[in-house]
Design a protein around this motif. Structure first.
Motif, short mmCIF file in Angstrom:
data_model
loop_
_atom_site.label_atom_id
_atom_site.label_comp_id
_atom_site.label_asym_id
_atom_site.label_seq_id
_atom_site.Cartn_x
_atom_site.Cartn_y
_atom_site.Cartn_z
N PRO A 170 4.40 22.92 56.76
CA PRO A 170 5.44 22.37 55.89
C PRO A 170 5.93 21.00 56.37
CG PRO A 170 5.85 24.68 56.30
CD PRO A 170 4.72 24.29 57.20
N GLY A 171 6.10 20.08 55.43
CA GLY A 171 6.57 18.75 55.76
C GLY A 171 5.48 17.77 56.12
N SER A 172 4.25 18.22 56.23
CA SER A 172 3.13 17.34 56.56
C SER A 172 2.81 16.44 55.37
CB SER A 172 1.90 18.17 56.91
OG SER A 172 1.39 18.81 55.75
N THR A 174 0.04 16.29 53.71
CA THR A 174 -0.64 17.11 52.72
C THR A 174 0.37 17.94 51.93
OG1 THR A 174 -2.61 17.25 54.11
CG2 THR A 174 -2.36 18.93 52.40
N HIS A 175 1.30 18.54 52.63
CA HIS A 175 2.33 19.35 51.98
C HIS A 175 3.14 18.50 51.00
CE1 HIS A 175 6.02 21.81 51.67
NE2 HIS A 175 5.26 22.85 51.99
N ARG A 176 3.45 17.28 51.39
CA ARG A 176 4.25 16.41 50.53
C ARG A 176 3.48 16.02 49.26
NH1 ARG A 176 5.73 14.06 55.58
NH2 ARG A 176 4.42 12.23 55.19
N VAL A 177 2.17 15.82 49.38
CA VAL A 177 1.37 15.50 48.19
C VAL A 177 1.44 16.65 47.19
CG1 VAL A 177 -0.99 15.17 47.34
CG2 VAL A 177 -0.19 13.88 49.34
N LEU A 178 1.25 17.87 47.65
CA LEU A 178 1.27 19.02 46.75
C LEU A 178 2.67 19.25 46.18
CD1 LEU A 178 -1.03 21.38 48.84
CD2 LEU A 178 -1.62 20.23 46.69
N ALA A 179 3.69 19.00 46.99
CA ALA A 179 5.07 19.23 46.55
C ALA A 179 5.51 18.26 45.46
CB ALA A 179 6.01 19.14 47.74
N GLU A 180 4.73 17.21 45.22
CA GLU A 180 5.05 16.30 44.12
C GLU A 180 4.95 17.02 42.77
OE1 GLU A 180 2.34 13.08 44.45
OE2 GLU A 180 3.17 12.34 46.35
N ALA A 187 8.85 28.61 50.73
CA ALA A 187 10.06 27.80 50.92
C ALA A 187 11.15 28.21 49.94
CB ALA A 187 9.72 26.32 50.75
N GLU A 188 10.76 28.71 48.77
CA GLU A 188 11.73 29.10 47.76
C GLU A 188 12.30 30.50 48.00
OE1 GLU A 188 12.84 27.46 44.67
OE2 GLU A 188 12.28 25.84 46.05
N ASN A 199 -2.57 32.80 66.52
CA ASN A 199 -3.55 32.93 67.60
C ASN A 199 -3.49 31.77 68.59
OD1 ASN A 199 -4.80 35.37 66.58
ND2 ASN A 199 -5.50 34.10 64.90
N ASP A 200 -2.75 30.73 68.28
CA ASP A 200 -2.49 29.62 69.19
C ASP A 200 -0.99 29.40 69.24
OD1 ASP A 200 -5.24 29.07 69.65
OD2 ASP A 200 -5.33 27.95 67.77
N GLU A 201 -0.56 28.71 70.28
CA GLU A 201 0.85 28.32 70.36
C GLU A 201 0.99 26.86 69.90
OE1 GLU A 201 3.49 30.02 70.90
OE2 GLU A 201 2.47 31.91 71.36
N PRO A 202 1.97 26.54 69.10
CA PRO A 202 2.91 27.48 68.49
C PRO A 202 2.31 28.14 67.25
CG PRO A 202 3.40 25.26 67.77
CD PRO A 202 2.25 25.14 68.74
N PRO A 203 2.84 29.30 66.84
CA PRO A 203 2.39 29.91 65.59
C PRO A 203 2.72 28.99 64.42
CG PRO A 203 4.36 31.00 66.40
CD PRO A 203 3.92 30.08 67.48
N ARG A 204 1.94 29.14 63.33
CA ARG A 204 2.07 28.17 62.23
C ARG A 204 2.06 28.87 60.87
NH1 ARG A 204 -2.83 24.44 62.95
NH2 ARG A 204 -3.71 26.23 64.03
N ARG A 205 2.68 28.21 59.92
CA ARG A 205 2.60 28.61 58.52
C ARG A 205 1.61 27.69 57.82
NH1 ARG A 205 5.25 27.97 53.31
NH2 ARG A 205 6.86 26.48 53.99
N ILE A 206 0.39 28.18 57.59
CA ILE A 206 -0.66 27.33 57.03
C ILE A 206 -1.31 27.93 55.78
CG2 ILE A 206 -1.15 26.19 59.23
CD1 ILE A 206 -3.59 28.00 59.54
#
Length: 241
Positions: A170-172, A174-180, A187-188, A199-206
């Motif tokens: 979130p906030g990347s 790529t994310h900003r392009v889609l959020a247009e 997020a909602e 499986n890696d640090e830090p965990p991620r929402r992808i």
């Protein structure tokens, strides 16, 4: 009011966190979710010994009693003479017929793996829903941005959902392009960090479900399981009209 349950799930070719290939566990996660429309990533078809040269999308569809559409992103000569060509890509499964399925190949930088956008329509209670499934490049944000721009360029005013492993947070960019043009369902309506990769640090929402054209997310859950290296993301949506 028409509601549908959606699921996006990177199945890691059916190989779980314990290193065991077991498509039945993937099917169990999908079935338990109650999803009517499912987007899968990292799906093998006749590809390699590690996945028993199976048509994973077909096997899952048969086991779950669902319709299937498959996007071929990578294709190889068969490892065994006389066998089908090996394929790797993404799939859509649905309890509703998938109509007009097509695949658009996304921008691919030199040395990267080809990615695609799988596009189909389902009909629910007289309403049409456009379903897009994808899996973006894992190691280059600039490439993901170009891929996301192509996705956005395909959008129109139709009720639409985009599901997939986007390999971005979130906030990347790529994310900003889609959020247009689209709404990030977690997020909602999601609660907590929504991590789907731990499986890696830090965990991620992808892994994401995005909504557009009046589709409204109403609930979201992350469904962790040993069946894959990603957790599945379940989102309930309400269709307009």
């Amino acid at each position: 009011m028409t509601r549908l349950v959606l699921l996006t799930y990177n199945i890691h070719s059916g190989i779980g966190l314990d290193g065991v290939l077991d498509l039945a566990r993937i099917a169990d996660v999908v079935e338990a979710s109650g999803a009517q429309v499912v987007a899968l990533q990292e799906v093998d078809r006749h590809l390699r010994a590690q996945s028993r040269y199976e048509d994973q999308a077909g096997l899952l569809a048969d086991r779950l009693g669902m319709h299937v559409a498959y996007a071929v992103c990578v294709e190889r000569e068969p490892e065994r003479p006389g066998e089908p060509r090996g394929q790797y890509g993404t799939a859509l499964l649905s309890t509703l017929p998938l109509e007009g399925a097509s695949t658009t190949l996304l921008p691919c930088f030199e040395g990267s793996e080809q990615r695609g956008l799988l596009d189909a329509t389902v009909h629910a209670d007289g309403r049409d829903l456009r379903v897009l499934g994808t899996h973006l490049q894992w190691d280059r944000e600039d490439e993901r941005v170009e891929q996301a721009r192509v996705v956005v360029d395909t959008l129109d005013d139709r009720p639409t959902v985009l599901l997939g492993d986007l390999n971005t947070e979130p906030g990347s960019p790529t994310h900003r392009v889609l959020a247009e043009r689209l709404v990030d369902a977690w997020a909602e309506v999601g609660e907590g960090p929504g991590h789907t990769w731990e499986n890696d640090e830090p965990p991620r929402r992808i892994d994401y479900v995005w909504c557009g054209g009046g589709v409204r997310p109403v609930a979201a859950q992350v469904l962790p399981s040993v069946a894959s290296d990603h957790a599945a993301l379940r989102v309930e949506v309400e269709l307009p009209g």
